[in-house]
Design a protein around this motif. Sequence first.
Motif, PDB file in Angstrom:
ATOM      1  N   MET A 124      -3.645  -2.721   6.644  1.00  0.00           N
ATOM      2  CA  MET A 124      -4.652  -3.450   5.901  1.00  0.00           C
ATOM      3  C   MET A 124      -4.482  -3.159   4.404  1.00  0.00           C
ATOM      4  SD  MET A 124      -8.550  -3.665   7.316  1.00  0.00           S
ATOM      5  CE  MET A 124      -8.220  -2.909   8.878  1.00  0.00           C
ATOM      6  N   ARG A 125      -4.676  -4.164   3.622  1.00  0.00           N
ATOM      7  CA  ARG A 125      -4.527  -4.046   2.175  1.00  0.00           C
ATOM      8  C   ARG A 125      -5.787  -3.434   1.567  1.00  0.00           C
ATOM      9  NH1 ARG A 125      -5.156  -7.876  -2.220  1.00  0.00           N
ATOM     10  NH2 ARG A 125      -6.165  -9.296  -0.761  1.00  0.00           N
ATOM     11  N   VAL A 126      -5.599  -2.564   0.567  1.00  0.00           N
ATOM     12  CA  VAL A 126      -6.729  -1.953  -0.148  1.00  0.00           C
ATOM     13  C   VAL A 126      -6.855  -2.628  -1.505  1.00  0.00           C
ATOM     14  CG1 VAL A 126      -7.727   0.188  -1.005  1.00  0.00           C
ATOM     15  CG2 VAL A 126      -6.259   0.235   1.011  1.00  0.00           C
ATOM     16  N   LEU A 127      -8.070  -2.993  -1.873  1.00  0.00           N
ATOM     17  CA  LEU A 127      -8.312  -3.712  -3.130  1.00  0.00           C
ATOM     18  C   LEU A 127      -8.433  -2.782  -4.335  1.00  0.00           C
ATOM     19  CD1 LEU A 127     -10.988  -6.310  -1.946  1.00  0.00           C
ATOM     20  CD2 LEU A 127      -8.522  -6.608  -2.106  1.00  0.00           C
ATOM     21  N   TYR A 128      -8.349  -3.361  -5.499  1.00  0.00           N
ATOM     22  CA  TYR A 128      -8.693  -2.756  -6.790  1.00  0.00           C
ATOM     23  C   TYR A 128      -7.840  -1.560  -7.186  1.00  0.00           C
ATOM     24  CZ  TYR A 128     -12.725  -5.686  -6.010  1.00  0.00           C
ATOM     25  OH  TYR A 128     -13.525  -6.754  -5.747  1.00  0.00           O
ATOM     26  N   ASN A 129      -6.526  -1.634  -6.979  1.00  0.00           N
ATOM     27  CA  ASN A 129      -5.600  -0.627  -7.511  1.00  0.00           C
ATOM     28  C   ASN A 129      -5.972   0.794  -7.068  1.00  0.00           C
ATOM     29  OD1 ASN A 129      -3.315   0.070  -8.920  1.00  0.00           O
ATOM     30  ND2 ASN A 129      -4.371   0.283 -10.873  1.00  0.00           N
ATOM     31  N   TYR A 130      -6.349   0.947  -5.820  1.00  0.00           N
ATOM     32  CA  TYR A 130      -6.756   2.249  -5.258  1.00  0.00           C
ATOM     33  C   TYR A 130      -5.570   3.204  -5.194  1.00  0.00           C
ATOM     34  CZ  TYR A 130      -7.982   5.610  -1.616  1.00  0.00           C
ATOM     35  OH  TYR A 130      -8.195   6.756  -0.900  1.00  0.00           O
ATOM     36  N   LYS A 131      -5.802   4.452  -5.657  1.00  0.00           N
ATOM     37  CA  LYS A 131      -4.779   5.501  -5.613  1.00  0.00           C
ATOM     38  C   LYS A 131      -5.339   6.679  -4.817  1.00  0.00           C
ATOM     39  CE  LYS A 131      -4.267   4.707 -10.385  1.00  0.00           C
ATOM     40  NZ  LYS A 131      -5.312   3.934 -10.565  1.00  0.00           N
ATOM     41  N   PRO A 132      -4.847   6.906  -3.590  1.00  0.00           N
ATOM     42  CA  PRO A 132      -5.374   8.014  -2.786  1.00  0.00           C
ATOM     43  C   PRO A 132      -4.887   9.361  -3.307  1.00  0.00           C
ATOM     44  CG  PRO A 132      -3.582   6.942  -1.632  1.00  0.00           C
ATOM     45  CD  PRO A 132      -3.820   6.148  -2.883  1.00  0.00           C
ATOM     46  N   TYR A 133      -5.684  10.411  -3.107  1.00  0.00           N
ATOM     47  CA  TYR A 133      -5.279  11.770  -3.438  1.00  0.00           C
ATOM     48  C   TYR A 133      -4.521  12.363  -2.259  1.00  0.00           C
ATOM     49  CZ  TYR A 133      -8.699  11.669  -7.271  1.00  0.00           C
ATOM     50  OH  TYR A 133      -9.404  11.362  -8.399  1.00  0.00           O
ATOM     51  N   GLU A 134      -3.597  13.288  -2.537  1.00  0.00           N
ATOM     52  CA  GLU A 134      -2.894  13.983  -1.456  1.00  0.00           C
ATOM     53  C   GLU A 134      -3.868  14.834  -0.661  1.00  0.00           C
ATOM     54  OE1 GLU A 134       0.612  16.138  -2.513  1.00  0.00           O
ATOM     55  OE2 GLU A 134       1.339  14.496  -3.772  1.00  0.00           O
ATOM     56  N   ILE A 180     -11.841  10.941  -2.093  1.00  0.00           N
ATOM     57  CA  ILE A 180     -10.558  10.768  -1.421  1.00  0.00           C
ATOM     58  C   ILE A 180      -9.520  10.061  -2.292  1.00  0.00           C
ATOM     59  CG2 ILE A 180     -11.577  10.798   0.873  1.00  0.00           C
ATOM     60  CD1 ILE A 180     -11.301   7.706   0.867  1.00  0.00           C
ATOM     61  N   GLY A 181      -9.938   9.561  -3.461  1.00  0.00           N
ATOM     62  CA  GLY A 181      -9.006   8.869  -4.346  1.00  0.00           C
ATOM     63  C   GLY A 181      -9.740   8.289  -5.538  1.00  0.00           C
ATOM     64  N   GLU A 182      -9.044   7.425  -6.272  1.00  0.00           N
ATOM     65  CA  GLU A 182      -9.658   6.782  -7.435  1.00  0.00           C
ATOM     66  C   GLU A 182      -9.023   5.429  -7.670  1.00  0.00           C
ATOM     67  OE1 GLU A 182      -8.095   8.277 -11.477  1.00  0.00           O
ATOM     68  OE2 GLU A 182      -8.028  10.038 -10.182  1.00  0.00           O
ATOM     69  N   ASP A 183      -9.714   4.616  -8.449  1.00  0.00           N
ATOM     70  CA  ASP A 183      -9.123   3.378  -8.953  1.00  0.00           C
ATOM     71  C   ASP A 183      -9.263   3.413 -10.472  1.00  0.00           C
ATOM     72  OD1 ASP A 183     -11.733   2.589  -9.500  1.00  0.00           O
ATOM     73  OD2 ASP A 183     -11.850   1.163  -7.863  1.00  0.00           O
ATOM     74  N   ASP A 184      -9.187   2.281 -11.120  1.00  0.00           N
ATOM     75  CA  ASP A 184      -9.205   2.277 -12.590  1.00  0.00           C
ATOM     76  C   ASP A 184     -10.528   2.752 -13.179  1.00  0.00           C
ATOM     77  OD1 ASP A 184      -6.627   1.311 -12.499  1.00  0.00           O
ATOM     78  OD2 ASP A 184      -7.250  -0.781 -12.647  1.00  0.00           O
ATOM     79  N   THR A 185     -11.650   2.532 -12.486  1.00  0.00           N
ATOM     80  CA  THR A 185     -12.957   2.841 -13.075  1.00  0.00           C
ATOM     81  C   THR A 185     -13.819   3.784 -12.255  1.00  0.00           C
ATOM     82  OG1 THR A 185     -13.953   0.912 -12.014  1.00  0.00           O
ATOM     83  CG2 THR A 185     -13.063   0.593 -14.237  1.00  0.00           C
ATOM     84  N   ALA A 186     -13.434   4.088 -11.014  1.00  0.00           N
ATOM     85  CA  ALA A 186     -14.320   4.848 -10.129  1.00  0.00           C
ATOM     86  C   ALA A 186     -13.570   5.901  -9.321  1.00  0.00           C
ATOM     87  CB  ALA A 186     -15.027   3.899  -9.174  1.00  0.00           C
ATOM     88  N   TYR A 187     -14.317   6.931  -8.910  1.00  0.00           N
ATOM     89  CA  TYR A 187     -13.827   7.890  -7.926  1.00  0.00           C
ATOM     90  C   TYR A 187     -14.293   7.387  -6.567  1.00  0.00           C
ATOM     91  CZ  TYR A 187     -12.806  10.946 -11.837  1.00  0.00           C
ATOM     92  OH  TYR A 187     -12.296  11.471 -12.997  1.00  0.00           O
ATOM     93  N   ILE A 188     -13.404   7.379  -5.582  1.00  0.00           N
ATOM     94  CA  ILE A 188     -13.656   6.731  -4.304  1.00  0.00           C
ATOM     95  C   ILE A 188     -14.067   7.754  -3.246  1.00  0.00           C
ATOM     96  CG2 ILE A 188     -12.690   5.238  -2.524  1.00  0.00           C
ATOM     97  CD1 ILE A 188     -12.968   4.030  -5.425  1.00  0.00           C
ATOM     98  N   GLU A 189     -15.199   7.468  -2.563  1.00  0.00           N
ATOM     99  CA  GLU A 189     -15.717   8.315  -1.499  1.00  0.00           C
ATOM    100  C   GLU A 189     -15.359   7.788  -0.117  1.00  0.00           C
ATOM    101  OE1 GLU A 189     -19.905   9.891  -2.589  1.00  0.00           O
ATOM    102  OE2 GLU A 189     -19.742   7.860  -3.406  1.00  0.00           O
ATOM    103  N   GLU A 190     -15.240   6.469   0.026  1.00  0.00           N
ATOM    104  CA  GLU A 190     -14.927   5.891   1.331  1.00  0.00           C
ATOM    105  C   GLU A 190     -14.249   4.540   1.176  1.00  0.00           C
ATOM    106  OE1 GLU A 190     -18.128   4.176   3.768  1.00  0.00           O
ATOM    107  OE2 GLU A 190     -19.490   4.647   2.113  1.00  0.00           O
TER     108      GLU A 190
END
Length: 100
Positions: free
Chosen positions: A1-11, A46-56
């Motif tokens: 599945m594709r992830v939107l908004y330039n998501y970059k997961p953390y190791e 768990i990761g980040e995109d250009d403007t936010a830190y991602i929780e889920e």
Amino acid sequence: MRVLYNYKPYEKPQKARYFQTGNEYGIDKVTGLLGWSKVEVETIVIGEDDTAYIEELKEFRCCDTTETNYGEVVLLPLGFHKSRLLEWLKLPGQQLEMFE
């Protein structure tokens, strides 16, 4: 599945503390300004995109009929804006990483 908004997961996931908007509206005791209260929240990032830190990541079906990806199921990154971050915290076991 594709992830939107330039998501970059953390190791490795990271623990963070940030401000979330509370439910009370009034005068802030520190600044004296009128507005919504702030609540400190601890979470796992768990990761980040250009403007936010991602929780889920949440499944989302694209429902805008004018878009080319109408009907496609994608992963939508959800989290908090980077400006709300207060500090990074240590997860259990991270204190010993510097000795490895």
